[in-house]
Enzyme design. Structure first.
Site, PDB file in Angstrom:
ATOM      1  CE1 TYR A 108      -7.754  10.402  -7.475  1.00 58.23           C
ATOM      2  CE2 TYR A 108      -7.696  12.785  -7.221  1.00 58.23           C
ATOM      3  CZ  TYR A 108      -7.454  11.516  -6.726  1.00 58.23           C
ATOM      4  OH  TYR A 108      -6.928  11.375  -5.461  1.00 58.23           O
ATOM      5  CG  HIS A 180      -1.992   9.084  -6.569  1.00 56.89           C
ATOM      6  ND1 HIS A 180      -2.859   9.386  -7.589  1.00 56.89           N
ATOM      7  CD2 HIS A 180      -2.779   8.948  -5.475  1.00 56.89           C
ATOM      8  CE1 HIS A 180      -4.093   9.424  -7.134  1.00 56.89           C
ATOM      9  NE2 HIS A 180      -4.077   9.160  -5.860  1.00 56.89           N
ATOM     10  N   PRO A 260     -12.165  12.048   4.411  1.00 56.23           N
ATOM     11  CG  PRO A 260     -12.507  14.367   4.390  1.00 56.23           C
ATOM     12  CD  PRO A 260     -12.046  13.225   3.526  1.00 56.23           C
ATOM     13  N   GLY A 264     -18.645   8.936   3.008  1.00 60.46           N
ATOM     14  CA  GLY A 264     -20.019   9.334   3.281  1.00 60.46           C
ATOM     15  C   GLY A 264     -20.635   8.676   4.502  1.00 60.46           C
ATOM     16  CG  PHE A 265     -20.307   4.789   7.531  1.00 59.26           C
ATOM     17  CD1 PHE A 265     -21.169   3.792   7.100  1.00 59.26           C
ATOM     18  CD2 PHE A 265     -20.039   4.886   8.887  1.00 59.26           C
ATOM     19  CE1 PHE A 265     -21.758   2.908   8.008  1.00 59.26           C
ATOM     20  CE2 PHE A 265     -20.619   4.016   9.804  1.00 59.26           C
ATOM     21  CZ  PHE A 265     -21.481   3.029   9.358  1.00 59.26           C
TER      22      PHE A 265
END
Length: 389
Positions: A108, A180, A260, A264-265
């Site tokens: 990241y 990862h 989760p 953002g949906f």
């Protein structure tokens, strides 16, 4: 009127406000929404804030019932963030509100998310759980990704990667270290053995795998017990229910949900007219094409109806549904705005009864989800089985 009743009235209004634009098609570009949020201020009145008291176990590791995903904080995944200082402030606010699990990775940034997390948590290092991840073919010194093979879990590389993590995180140990992605060129026994050595050396406390194949989970767990599996799991993607969640239950492994809120949906703030800003990873996710978002709007409508019914927000119900599946499931929603962080923590106040959970899940089961959850090259790295020794 009590603070709790005031807060519930606020959340009913917030749920309706969050849901209505998504259903009516009034949400503008995500970048515009971010700018509006910053200009309006990030905070929330004290009466609307919940301190996170619930605790869950990932293997033998105790963590808060909701963690904080820090992958968006460098500003190169969902688009620019307000400032690095604001990201540090959000992490420290999370600590103040009872969050103990903070998830990052060398990938990241690369490296920048770990640096932010390390600086933010240094004053409270003994009170929190830091999770980070290795496995990409990144030069541990420069952060440059090598061309060709994207993954590298060779034992020597893992050890160098962990030493870099410790420096950036300003700590002498990593509480939860994930691979990862499974490296198709390295037996998982070699990976597990290397992590086991790092645990013996005191550099790592617990370990886990992200998006692994089920047989790889068994083989890794046999070398050294896994604390957690970290996979995408949300109302739009329930793939872990098929094999991974039953396997976790069988072996006593915890489960960490990334994405989760479905990028953002399921917060009800995205609709088919939403256009993501340049550089936003969500723009290349097949599930986020206008036609697929249109087809998936029944999920938002379901959440909107239940949000009013429960006095919560769609996002809170999304997180509460995940938590209701198993007591060892921990969502790690991202947050680059304090208001979003506090809303996620507010999930603590809401829960489904057994009857409500059945009713909601039955309605969810009846909705067909359209679109792949990740771009094809990224999706190909999920569910991989490591080669045999």
């Amino acid at each position: 009127m009590s603070d709790n009743n005031s807060r519930r009235r606020f959340l009913v209004g917030a749920a309706g406000a969050a849901a209505a634009p998504a259903v009516a098609g009034l949400v503008g570009p995500v970048g515009s929404a971010q700018a509006a949020d910053r200009s309006a201020g990030n905070g929330a009145p004290a009466a609307e804030v919940t301190t996170l008291d619930g605790r869950r176990r990932l293997g033998r590791l105790k963590v808060s019932s909701i963690g904080l995903g820090c992958q968006t904080m460098p500003g190169n995944l969902y688009g620019p963030v307000s400032s690095r200082a604001d990201m540090i402030k959000i992490i420290r606010t999370a600590v103040d509100q009872g969050v103990t699990l903070f998830d990052t990775a060398e990938f990241y940034g690369p490296f920048e998310s770990e640096r932010i997390v390390g600086e933010a948590l240094r004053p409270v290092r003994d009170k929190v759980v830091i999770a980070s991840k290795f496995g990409w073919n990144i030069d541990p010194d420069t952060g440059q990704q090598s061309p060709g093979q994207p993954l590298n879990s060779q034992p020597r590389h893992i050890k160098r990667a962990v030493d870099g993590m410790l420096r950036r995180l300003r700590t002498d140990h990593i509480d939860l270290l994930f691979q990862h992605r499974v490296d198709p060129a390295v037996p998982i026994e070699d990976v597990a053995g290397t992590v086991k050595d790092l645990i013996k050396a005191g550099k790592v406390r617990h370990w886990g795998l992200s998006e692994p194949g089920p047989q790889t989970v068994r083989r890794a767990h046999a070398v050294h017990p896994l604390a957690a599996i970290q996979n995408e799991y949300n109302l739009l993607w329930r793939g872990p229910e098929q094999q991974i969640l039953p396997l976790c239950e069988e072996l006593g492994i915890g489960f960490v949900c990334w994405a989760p809120l479905s990028y953002g949906f399921t917060t009800g703030t995205i609709n088919p007219y939403t256009r993501f800003t340049e550089g936003d990873f969500r723009a290349v996710v097949p599930r986020n094409s206008p036609e697929n978002m249109t087809a998936n709007m029944p999920v938002v409508q379901l959440l909107s109806d239940w949000a009013v019914r429960k006095g919560a927000t769609p996002g809170q119900l999304s997180l509460a549904w995940l938590q209701a599946q198993k007591p060892w499931i921990v969502p790690i929603p991202t947050a680059t705005r304090t208001s979003h962080l506090l809303e996620n923590i507010g999930t603590e106040e809401f829960a489904f009864t057994a009857a409500e959970l059945r009713e909601f899940t039955t309605a969810l089961d009846a909705i067909q989800i359209h679109g792949e959850r990740l771009p094809a090259p990224v999706l190909a790295l999920s569910g991989v089985e490591a080669p045999l020794p």
